[in-house]
Design a protein around this motif. Structure first.
Motif, short mmCIF file in Angstrom:
data_model
loop_
_atom_site.label_atom_id
_atom_site.label_comp_id
_atom_site.label_asym_id
_atom_site.label_seq_id
_atom_site.Cartn_x
_atom_site.Cartn_y
_atom_site.Cartn_z
N PHE A 67 0.83 -1.21 0.00
CA PHE A 67 0.00 0.00 0.00
C PHE A 67 0.86 1.26 0.00
O PHE A 67 0.37 2.35 0.26
N GLN A 68 2.15 1.09 -0.27
CA GLN A 68 3.08 2.21 -0.27
C GLN A 68 3.87 2.24 -1.58
O GLN A 68 3.91 1.26 -2.33
N PHE A 105 -2.63 -2.34 -6.67
CA PHE A 105 -3.65 -3.32 -7.02
C PHE A 105 -4.40 -2.90 -8.28
O PHE A 105 -4.73 -3.74 -9.12
N SER A 106 -4.67 -1.60 -8.40
CA SER A 106 -5.30 -1.10 -9.62
C SER A 106 -4.41 -1.34 -10.82
O SER A 106 -4.89 -1.75 -11.90
N ARG A 107 -3.13 -1.11 -10.66
CA ARG A 107 -2.20 -1.35 -11.75
C ARG A 107 -2.16 -2.83 -12.11
O ARG A 107 -2.11 -3.20 -13.29
N LEU A 108 -2.20 -3.69 -11.08
CA LEU A 108 -2.14 -5.13 -11.31
C LEU A 108 -3.26 -5.59 -12.22
O LEU A 108 -3.05 -6.31 -13.20
N GLY A 144 13.12 -4.29 -9.37
CA GLY A 144 13.10 -3.48 -8.15
C GLY A 144 11.75 -2.87 -7.81
O GLY A 144 11.68 -1.90 -7.06
N GLN A 145 10.66 -3.44 -8.31
CA GLN A 145 9.31 -2.93 -8.00
C GLN A 145 8.77 -3.66 -6.78
O GLN A 145 7.88 -4.51 -6.87
N TYR A 146 9.30 -3.32 -5.62
CA TYR A 146 9.02 -4.07 -4.40
C TYR A 146 7.55 -3.97 -3.99
O TYR A 146 6.93 -4.97 -3.62
N SER A 147 6.99 -2.79 -4.06
CA SER A 147 5.60 -2.61 -3.63
C SER A 147 4.65 -3.35 -4.56
O SER A 147 3.70 -4.01 -4.11
N THR A 158 4.88 -7.11 -4.05
CA THR A 158 4.24 -7.48 -2.78
C THR A 158 2.73 -7.48 -2.92
O THR A 158 2.03 -8.33 -2.34
N ALA A 159 2.19 -6.53 -3.70
CA ALA A 159 0.75 -6.49 -3.95
C ALA A 159 0.30 -7.76 -4.68
O ALA A 159 -0.75 -8.32 -4.37
N VAL A 160 1.11 -8.22 -5.64
CA VAL A 160 0.78 -9.46 -6.35
C VAL A 160 0.78 -10.63 -5.37
O VAL A 160 -0.11 -11.49 -5.39
N GLY A 161 1.79 -10.68 -4.49
CA GLY A 161 1.86 -11.75 -3.50
C GLY A 161 0.68 -11.73 -2.55
O GLY A 161 0.14 -12.79 -2.18
#
Length: 317
Positions: A56-57, A76-79, A281-284, A287-290
């Motif tokens: 969320f960051q 999540f919207s991007r996902l 390097g897209q950590y956020s 993590t959203a996918v996970g």
């Protein structure tokens, strides 16, 4: 009156706490055996869940979790708006469907066959033989498959050529990805998967088989009417656990099979997370996918367990 009730409650609490501690001390060696597993899940499964907050960051390593900017549901919207996401999601579901359809019944069938073997030595020999591949890493399994199926001197293509057929590029052809995947999973895991089912079969009352033989039931009838109903609960539980891993396929296995020629069918969520998170390097975002995977798996486990109970089975809990 209130003081008396509070004192009585305190006394009961102390008594129950004392019983718990006495039980723990009495079974201290059992709890000591559980401790490594408990610490493993605590350190590697539960504590890292705090890191889910970065989904969320806009997480930046030099700012840390507490200093990174909050963006809400942006990732999540991007996902869900990514053009390639739905293809990757479809591939992940297909891998799961192929796994359940072609692999899940194999340990059950293998267990039924091993259970019918009368010679104890031969039975143990076959069990050991089918267990061994489980202890080989996916790197070794895929490497052996590469040596066998490669067009550059692979034994399979050499045999095809010898019998007058054209060589087939099994490793780079996307249409051969799922057969290769299933064959490798069955080879490595089928034997290991029989352990639970053989243990369940050992618990079936032998008197049922004796009664069935007296009634003239064949071995096939005994399997169908005694063995399979006897292990039905175990099969349902294993299927529920399997459903929970619908989006959590074997990353290492798929990653080793993945190449530029079969990427359209082999790219799954796990490899997508690896590419986005570690390579880009897209950590956020990763993590959203996970987190999305975990939520879907949780819902599927709860739903399948509810359906199992509705059908009269015990379920996982």
């Amino acid at each position: 009156m209130n003081n008396t009730a509070a004192e009585a409650g305190l006394v009961k609490y102390k008594e129950s706490s004392g019983k718990v501690w006495r039980r723990i001390i009495r079974n201290r060696y059992i709890y000591l055996m559980i401790l490594p597993g408990f610490l493993y899940f605590l350190i590697f499964k539960y504590i890292p869940m705090f890191g889910l907050v970065i989904s969320f960051q806009d997480y930046l390593p030099y700012k840390g979790i507490m200093g990174s900017d909050w963006v809400g549901l942006k990732h999540f919207s991007r996902l869900f708006s990514e053009p390639e996401f739905w293809n990757i999601f479809k591939n992940t579901i297909l891998v799961f469907v192929v796994n359940v359809t072609f692999y899940f019944p194999v340990p059950i069938l293998l267990s039924l066959m091993l259970n019918e073997v009368g010679n104890a030595f031969f039975k143990r020999f076959v069990q050991t033989l089918v267990y061994i591949p489980h202890f080989l890493s996916w790197v070794i399994i895929v490497s052996i498959s590469f040596v066998m199926f490669t067009m550059d001197g692979g034994i399979i293509n050499e045999m095809l050529t010898y019998f007058g057929f054209k060589p087939v590029n099994f490793l780079m052809n996307s249409s051969w990805f799922y057969p290769m995947y299933v064959l490798q999973v069955v080879w490595r895991e089928a034997g290991w998967g029989t352990i639970v089912y053989l243990a369940a079969m050992a618990a079936v009352d032998p008197g049922l088989y004796e009664a069935a033989r007296m009634d003239g039931a064949s071995r096939l009838r005994q399997i169908w009417h005694i063995t399979l109903p006897g292990i039905r609960t175990v099969i349902v539980v294993m299927l529920i656990l399997k459903v929970g891993s619908v989006l959590d396929t074997s990353f290492e296995h798929i990653f080793l099979l993945l190449n530029s020629m079969n990427k359209d069918v082999a790219e799954i969520l796990d490899t997508y997370v690896y590419t986005a998170g570690l390579k880009q390097g897209q950590y956020s975002f990763s993590t959203a996918v996970g987190l999305f995977k975990s939520v879907v798996s949780f819902i599927l486990v709860m739903g399948s367990n509810w359906l199992a109970k509705k059908a009269g089975e015990e379920g996982v809990y």
